[in-house]
Design a protein around this motif. Structure first.
Motif, PDB file in Angstrom:
ATOM      1  N   GLU A 182      -3.815  -8.842   4.349  1.00 27.45           N
ATOM      2  CA  GLU A 182      -5.129  -8.252   4.103  1.00 27.45           C
ATOM      3  C   GLU A 182      -5.798  -7.822   5.404  1.00 27.45           C
ATOM      4  O   GLU A 182      -6.481  -6.805   5.455  1.00 27.45           O
ATOM      5  CB  GLU A 182      -6.008  -9.254   3.350  1.00 27.45           C
ATOM      6  CG  GLU A 182      -5.608  -9.448   1.897  1.00 27.45           C
ATOM      7  CD  GLU A 182      -6.654 -10.219   1.123  1.00 27.45           C
ATOM      8  OE1 GLU A 182      -7.783 -10.386   1.646  1.00 27.45           O
ATOM      9  OE2 GLU A 182      -6.362 -10.645  -0.004  1.00 27.45           O
ATOM     10  N   ALA A 190       0.844  -1.211   0.000  1.00 28.08           N
ATOM     11  CA  ALA A 190       0.000   0.000   0.000  1.00 28.08           C
ATOM     12  C   ALA A 190       0.872   1.252   0.000  1.00 28.08           C
ATOM     13  O   ALA A 190       1.945   1.268   0.621  1.00 28.08           O
ATOM     14  CB  ALA A 190      -0.935   0.012   1.199  1.00 28.08           C
ATOM     15  N   HIS A 211      -3.450   0.382  -3.169  1.00 33.45           N
ATOM     16  CA  HIS A 211      -2.689  -0.829  -2.908  1.00 33.45           C
ATOM     17  C   HIS A 211      -2.689  -1.737  -4.143  1.00 33.45           C
ATOM     18  O   HIS A 211      -3.512  -1.571  -5.054  1.00 33.45           O
ATOM     19  CB  HIS A 211      -3.283  -1.595  -1.717  1.00 33.45           C
ATOM     20  CG  HIS A 211      -4.653  -2.115  -1.972  1.00 33.45           C
ATOM     21  ND1 HIS A 211      -5.787  -1.319  -1.918  1.00 33.45           N
ATOM     22  CD2 HIS A 211      -5.089  -3.377  -2.304  1.00 33.45           C
ATOM     23  CE1 HIS A 211      -6.855  -2.036  -2.199  1.00 33.45           C
ATOM     24  NE2 HIS A 211      -6.462  -3.306  -2.442  1.00 33.45           N
ATOM     25  N   GLU A 236      -4.259  -6.823   8.160  1.00 28.92           N
ATOM     26  CA  GLU A 236      -3.592  -5.582   8.584  1.00 28.92           C
ATOM     27  C   GLU A 236      -4.075  -4.404   7.733  1.00 28.92           C
ATOM     28  O   GLU A 236      -4.282  -3.290   8.239  1.00 28.92           O
ATOM     29  CB  GLU A 236      -2.075  -5.740   8.472  1.00 28.92           C
ATOM     30  CG  GLU A 236      -1.492  -6.720   9.483  1.00 28.92           C
ATOM     31  CD  GLU A 236      -0.035  -7.005   9.208  1.00 28.92           C
ATOM     32  OE1 GLU A 236       0.661  -7.409  10.159  1.00 28.92           O
ATOM     33  OE2 GLU A 236       0.413  -6.829   8.045  1.00 28.92           O
ATOM     34  N   TYR A 237      -4.242  -4.655   6.445  1.00 28.65           N
ATOM     35  CA  TYR A 237      -4.722  -3.590   5.548  1.00 28.65           C
ATOM     36  C   TYR A 237      -6.119  -3.126   5.972  1.00 28.65           C
ATOM     37  O   TYR A 237      -6.408  -1.925   5.998  1.00 28.65           O
ATOM     38  CB  TYR A 237      -4.744  -4.096   4.106  1.00 28.65           C
ATOM     39  CG  TYR A 237      -5.318  -3.100   3.127  1.00 28.65           C
ATOM     40  CD1 TYR A 237      -4.550  -2.043   2.646  1.00 28.65           C
ATOM     41  CD2 TYR A 237      -6.643  -3.206   2.691  1.00 28.65           C
ATOM     42  CE1 TYR A 237      -5.082  -1.131   1.745  1.00 28.65           C
ATOM     43  CE2 TYR A 237      -7.186  -2.301   1.801  1.00 28.65           C
ATOM     44  CZ  TYR A 237      -6.396  -1.257   1.323  1.00 28.65           C
ATOM     45  OH  TYR A 237      -6.933  -0.347   0.451  1.00 28.65           O
ATOM     46  N   ARG A 238      -6.983  -4.114   6.318  1.00 31.19           N
ATOM     47  CA  ARG A 238      -8.333  -3.747   6.731  1.00 31.19           C
ATOM     48  C   ARG A 238      -8.323  -2.907   8.004  1.00 31.19           C
ATOM     49  O   ARG A 238      -9.100  -1.963   8.151  1.00 31.19           O
ATOM     50  CB  ARG A 238      -9.175  -5.008   6.965  1.00 31.19           C
ATOM     51  CG  ARG A 238      -9.442  -5.833   5.711  1.00 31.19           C
ATOM     52  CD  ARG A 238     -10.204  -5.025   4.701  1.00 31.19           C
ATOM     53  NE  ARG A 238     -10.335  -5.729   3.422  1.00 31.19           N
ATOM     54  CZ  ARG A 238     -10.771  -5.168   2.310  1.00 31.19           C
ATOM     55  NH1 ARG A 238     -11.118  -3.891   2.326  1.00 31.19           N
ATOM     56  NH2 ARG A 238     -10.845  -5.852   1.190  1.00 31.19           N
ATOM     57  N   THR A 285       1.234   4.890   1.341  1.00 28.77           N
ATOM     58  CA  THR A 285       0.691   5.619   2.500  1.00 28.77           C
ATOM     59  C   THR A 285       0.963   7.117   2.450  1.00 28.77           C
ATOM     60  O   THR A 285       0.616   7.826   3.391  1.00 28.77           O
ATOM     61  CB  THR A 285       1.275   5.042   3.795  1.00 28.77           C
ATOM     62  OG1 THR A 285       2.702   5.162   3.771  1.00 28.77           O
ATOM     63  CG2 THR A 285       0.883   3.579   3.956  1.00 28.77           C
ATOM     64  N   GLU A 318     -11.703   2.228  -1.369  1.00 24.54           N
ATOM     65  CA  GLU A 318     -10.476   1.669  -0.793  1.00 24.54           C
ATOM     66  C   GLU A 318      -9.239   2.227  -1.498  1.00 24.54           C
ATOM     67  O   GLU A 318      -8.275   2.636  -0.859  1.00 24.54           O
ATOM     68  CB  GLU A 318     -10.505   0.141  -0.890  1.00 24.54           C
ATOM     69  CG  GLU A 318     -11.567  -0.509  -0.012  1.00 24.54           C
ATOM     70  CD  GLU A 318     -11.525  -2.029  -0.131  1.00 24.54           C
ATOM     71  OE1 GLU A 318     -10.717  -2.529  -0.944  1.00 24.54           O
ATOM     72  OE2 GLU A 318     -12.290  -2.693   0.578  1.00 24.54           O
TER      73      GLU A 318
END
Length: 821
Positions: A153, A81, A122, A155-157, A83, A116
């Motif tokens: 995924e 991703a 990402h 952690e991304y959420r 940031t 998203e």
């Protein structure tokens, strides 16, 4: 409240901005710089040997294409991703076995395909069950830092949820405050609030372009539109920021120079917004910096000029702009390779949120202070800060309720108007404020003076109008106490005011009234004190105590003033005619018209009483018009009995320069077909001296018509021979005080003879009034006096009686014998 707001947002900012960190694991991140800016993704894949290893952050330079490759060897790390916000072209490719299987554009220049990707762009590191590599292409407008995070995924959420919460909550705050301020602007018709609401919307949209918050609130097409024109939106926000400054701190406070600066700044930034469209890619940052500097300089100039008078507001306003200044400073230092290890998108959004909230707090504080000032000035004088008449009324009523004896002392500085005329209103107010503070301190020392809201021993000087002030003395009325207060006031005001090295000595009119001796209510007490101040002090006194006799006279004056207008309308006035004779021949010359008023309730009111009241109340103009119209109408009948008859009419000094009077005379003379030279207007000597310039022009007008002008009551004023010669009056009327005792007074005989000789040498006719005896008549004959009038000849007669007298006198041969028989 300010400290709590700042602390909460600092904690919120730290938690949000430092929470997104890349988790170290079995992945590699490599970097390759494409100096040519022409390599395709396939060419870059083939140049694996040109990549160098880096960590999760890499710098990029303006106009240079940077390629970043992320490879993952772990099963649990499934995506990468971005940031950090980047203004420019950013693409993310997913590559499997050297071939591109997917790519996405992660640039703020167009709308995103999903929420998203707009919030946290990402790309997956796996394609089905196969390992994949992610290539990121960055071609930025400015220098900056690319921050990456490789995560699972789940952690991304978690990170996405955190961002959604922060951006959603802060965006909601932005638009809620903007909407609320807009409603206030519409409800109160305040342009400043409208500008502030528009500013909130612009910076919220601008912030949403970089952190993706716009996709939470607007459709994709609108998000793309905002992204395309985000530079213009930024410049528009600066224009609204300047308009906000103008309406809040320039419009009603600063001089015209600041208004011109505001106007020039707005037009310049508007021109930049037009020019930035074709040059968007290359020069937008330059334009942003230039426009921001203009805005900052304008704010600095205006706030500096307002600092002395509005220190607190200036400091609060500076504090509200610190978050934006910090944000722009961080963007500026990035161009020199200095980077702060925080999540830049969240940092910018939270700083803007803090800025919006602080501006909203400023707005609340500003309006609260404004309301407090309005409440203060509702009860206090704006120029001096002294309590006003309302506060005096409250103070007196509070004392009445407590049945406390008290005395009201009103005073008026006489030199105040002179100071305003010669030194200006601001200087007069500053001097007055300083003087009142000095007097208040001295009264405090002496004590026993009270203010309405504080019943302690504290002095307060009330300001009732521009030049009228009041002091309240508590306790039973004592002349010695009043005298001491008068001495304090007089000593302070009579010290003088320096004016170019000269000392203007002030004097006071002071009136005193006491409760319950003179009045039992607040209104009555103020009225009594004002009546006392209007009366002349007796002897060497500097002040006047209320006297019921003066009050009766004042009430009679009011009654006469109100009844006089009714008397004109209802025909209660009449003209009496006092005959005038040629002293040598005894023939009738004419008559002087004298105004008489017989009121049905007050009886006969003498002209000496109601004429000054008519002058002070403004009714004199209507009165003069009535006298002239009635007099000329009577003259039209009298010339039928005596063709040479001359009518003398008295006019007030206030009517001397009125053009309407000349017009009325011409119209009536033509209407009644009269000879203008047989009309004489009598003006008092004092009036001629006071209105020299005006009278000279008026005499020219009267002479052009043919009307004669006489000086009435000659000898009682201060006119000089040169003055009389210059104006050239047709007649001089010797005042009756020099004529009535002419037989016994050698002095008056000398004065009358000298007046006759002087008038004849100037070509004027002499009229003597107050001829009371045969001796006076013959004495005036010997002085060659031309015309005489008085009780020896006849008393003033009503019009019909005068006509009878006139018919009788035309047949008389020996006038002296007839008058004495």
């Amino acid at each position: 409240m300010w400290f709590i707001t700042v602390k909460l947002f600092i904690i919120f900012l730290l938690v949000g901005c430092f929470s997104v960190e890349a988790v170290q694991g079995s992945y590699t991140i490599e970097r390759f710089a494409d100096a040519s800016n022409q390599l395709s993704i396939d060419a870059v894949i083939d140049r694996k040997g040109h990549f160098s290893s880096i960590d999760t952050k890499t710098k990029f330079n303006k106009g240079e294409t940077v390629w970043v490759k992320i490879s993952n060897g772990a099963e649990d790390k499934q995506l990468v991703a971005i940031t950090s916000p980047i203004e420019g072209h950013v693409k993310m490719y997913r590559v499997v076995a050297g071939s591109v299987v997917d790519y996405m554009i992660a640039s703020p220049n167009i709308g995103y395909t999903s929420i998203e990707q707009s919030i946290l762009p990402h790309q997956l590191l796996r394609d089905g069950g196969r390992q994949a590599e992610v290539y990121i292409q960055v071609h930025a407008k400015y220098n900056g830092m690319l921050s990456l995070s490789v995560m699972s995924e789940n952690e991304y959420r978690e990170v996405l949820s955190q961002r959604l919460f922060i951006l959603g909550a802060s965006s909601g705050v932005h638009y809620f405050i903007a909407f609320f301020v807009l409603l206030m602007a519409l409800g109160q018709s305040r342009k400043g609030l409208g500008s502030l609401a528009a500013y909130f919307v612009c910076i919220s949209v601008q912030s949403g372009v970089y952190n993706g918050a716009n996709s939470l609130l607007f459709p994709n097409d609108l998000v793309g539109y905002f992204a395309t024109f985000h530079s213009q939106i930024f410049l528009l926000s600066l224009i609204f920021a300047i308009l906000f400054l103008y309406h809040f701190m320039v419009e009603k406070r600063a001089d015209g120079q600041h208004t011109k600066l505001v106007s020039a700044s707005i037009w310049f930034i508007a021109a930049l917004a037009v020019l930035i469209a074709p040059l968007n890619a290359q020069n937008s940052l330059v334009f942003h910096v230039l426009a921001s500097l203009i805005c900052c300089v304008l704010y600095a100039i205006v706030l500096k000029s307002q600092y002395a008078e509005h220190k607190d507001e200036v400091l609060v306003l500076i504090l509200t702009w610190l978050p934006i200044f910090t944000l722009k400073a961080s963007i500026f230092v990035n161009q020199f390779g200095i980077y702060i290890p925080v999540d830049e998108s969240l940092l910018s959004h939270l700083l803007i949120t803090l800025h919006v909230v602080m501006l909203a707090c400023y707005l609340y504080w500003h309006d609260k202070n404004k309301k407090r000032r309005l409440m203060f000035y509702a009860t206090h004088d704006k120029d001096t800060g002294a309590p006003n008449r309302y506060m005096l009324q409250q103070s007196l009523e509070a004392l009445d309720k407590g049945t406390k004896p008290h005395t009201l002392l009103l005073f008026r500085p006489l030199v105040l108007q002179t100071i305003r005329l010669n030194m200006g209103w601001n200087y007069a107010n500053a001097h007055l404020k300083k003087l009142l503070a000095k007097v208040g301190a001295q009264l405090d020392t002496y004590g026993n003076v009270v203010i309405a809201e504080d019943l302690k021993s504290h002095s307060s000087i009330y300001r009732l109008d521009d030049s009228l002030f009041a002091v309240v003395l508590i306790g039973k009325f004592e002349l010695s106490q009043v005298e001491q207060f008068v001495c304090i006031l007089s000593a302070s005001f009579e010290e003088g005011i320096d004016f170019g090295g000269d000392l203007l000595v002030d004097q006071l009119e002071i009136g005193v009234a006491s409760n319950p001796i003179h009045a039992s209510s607040a209104d009555s007490l103020i009225q009594c004190a004002m009546q006392a101040m209007a009366a002349k002090p007796v002897g060497t006194n500097k002040w006047q105590l209320f006297d019921f006799g003066n009050s009766i006279v004042s009430q009679r004056r009011i009654k006469i003033a109100s009844a006089l207008k009714v008397a004109i309308e209802r025909g209660q006035l009449s003209l009496y005619l006092q005959p005038q004779l040629h002293l040598k021949s005894g023939r009738v010359y004419g008559a002087e018209a004298l105004l008489r008023w017989h009121h049905p309730e007050m009886g006969v009111i003498p002209p000496s009483e109601f004429i000054p009241i008519a002058e002070s109340s403004g009714i004199i103009y209507e009165l003069t018009e009535w006298v002239i119209e009635s007099g000329l109408k009577q003259q039209s009948e009298l010339v039928k009995l005596l063709p040479s008859h001359t009518l003398s009419l008295n006019i007030s000094g206030r009517d001397v320069g009125r053009k309407e009077l000349t017009v009325q005379l011409i119209e009536l003379i033509n209407h009644y077909e009269l000879t203008p030279s047989q009309i004489v207007l009598e003006v008092t000597e004092s009036a001629t001296v006071e209105n020299e310039t005006m009278l000279f022009d008026s005499l020219t007008d009267y002479r052009s018509v043919g009307i004669k002008v006489a000086i009435d009551d000659f000898g009682t004023g201060y006119s000089s021979l040169a003055y009389l010669s210059q104006l050239g009056f047709d007649k001089l009327k010797v005042d009756k005080r020099f004529v009535m005792d002419l037989e016994s007074s050698k002095t008056n005989q000398t004065i009358c003879k000298a007046t006759c000789d002087m008038a004849h040498s100037l070509g004027s006719i002499v009229v003597a009034e107050g001829v009371e005896s045969e001796g006076s008549y013959r004495q005036l004959q010997s002085f060659d006096c031309d015309i005489g009038q008085g009780y020896f000849i006849s008393r003033p007669l009503p019009f019909e009686d005068y006509k009878v007298w006139l018919q009788r006198m035309t047949d008389v041969e020996d006038v002296i014998h007839y008058l004495t028989s």
